[in-house]
Motif scaffolding. Structure first.
Motif, mmCIF file in Angstrom:
data_model
loop_
_atom_site.group_PDB
_atom_site.id
_atom_site.type_symbol
_atom_site.label_atom_id
_atom_site.label_comp_id
_atom_site.label_asym_id
_atom_site.label_seq_id
_atom_site.Cartn_x
_atom_site.Cartn_y
_atom_site.Cartn_z
ATOM 1 N N ARG A 85 77.493 48.572 30.743
ATOM 2 C CA ARG A 85 78.384 47.816 29.854
ATOM 3 C C ARG A 85 79.330 48.746 29.098
ATOM 4 N NH1 ARG A 85 73.592 44.834 28.755
ATOM 5 N NH2 ARG A 85 73.420 45.848 26.727
ATOM 6 N N GLU A 86 78.827 49.889 28.681
ATOM 7 C CA GLU A 86 79.679 50.863 27.979
ATOM 8 C C GLU A 86 80.750 51.419 28.925
ATOM 9 O OE1 GLU A 86 79.779 51.434 24.821
ATOM 10 O OE2 GLU A 86 77.939 50.449 24.225
ATOM 11 N N ALA A 87 80.400 51.625 30.176
ATOM 12 C CA ALA A 87 81.363 52.105 31.162
ATOM 13 C C ALA A 87 82.470 51.068 31.372
ATOM 14 C CB ALA A 87 80.665 52.432 32.476
ATOM 15 N N ARG A 88 82.060 49.813 31.483
ATOM 16 C CA ARG A 88 83.061 48.748 31.642
ATOM 17 C C ARG A 88 83.974 48.675 30.426
ATOM 18 N NH1 ARG A 88 82.546 44.002 35.106
ATOM 19 N NH2 ARG A 88 83.762 43.198 33.404
ATOM 20 N N GLU A 89 83.410 48.833 29.256
ATOM 21 C CA GLU A 89 84.216 48.793 28.035
ATOM 22 C C GLU A 89 85.195 49.960 28.000
ATOM 23 O OE1 GLU A 89 83.512 49.154 23.232
ATOM 24 O OE2 GLU A 89 81.898 48.378 24.468
ATOM 25 N N SER A 90 84.788 51.096 28.527
ATOM 26 C CA SER A 90 85.634 52.289 28.494
ATOM 27 C C SER A 90 86.808 52.216 29.459
ATOM 28 C CB SER A 90 84.811 53.538 28.814
ATOM 29 O OG SER A 90 83.823 53.726 27.837
ATOM 30 N N ILE A 91 86.651 51.488 30.552
ATOM 31 C CA ILE A 91 87.731 51.475 31.529
ATOM 32 C C ILE A 91 88.604 50.243 31.436
ATOM 33 C CG2 ILE A 91 86.511 52.943 33.168
ATOM 34 C CD1 ILE A 91 85.877 50.418 34.785
ATOM 35 N N CYS A 92 88.218 49.246 30.678
ATOM 36 C CA CYS A 92 89.029 48.012 30.575
ATOM 37 C C CYS A 92 90.068 48.119 29.507
ATOM 38 C CB CYS A 92 88.125 46.822 30.292
ATOM 39 S SG CYS A 92 87.088 46.431 31.708
#
Length: 92
Positions: A85-92
């Motif tokens: 979830r943190e990875a998705r937040e970082s790339i969106c």
């Protein structure tokens, strides 16, 4: 490159290659993100997004590393999902 290992019954256990590679990559992602954020202007409009991106990008590796020491399979899955979830937040 650094290697993690755990002590189990007085014997060190080296992590497998894929786990170590992912730990290295998530660490470098956090470092590179911080370097990028340092290049952005210091205007007040950028302050909140910069801090949020710094937190989420560095949290990926931290949570994945915490998952390696999880106390159960459920705990491991939860921590990996947090990293995702943190990875998705970082790339969106």
């Amino acid at each position: 490159m650094w290697y993690l290992f755990f002590i189990f019954k007085d014997k060190p256990i080296l992590m497998n290659e894929k786990t170590q590679l992912l730990l290295d990559r998530t660490f470098m992602f956090g470092v590179n993100t911080l370097k990028f954020l340092k290049q952005l202007p210091d205007e007040s409009i950028y302050k909140i997004p910069k801090m949020q991106l710094a937190r989420s990008a560095t949290s990926i590796g931290a949570n994945y590393e915490e998952a390696q020491g999880a106390s159960s399979k459920r705990d491991f899955n939860n921590r990996v999902n947090i990293s995702y979830r943190e990875a998705r937040e970082s790339i969106c």
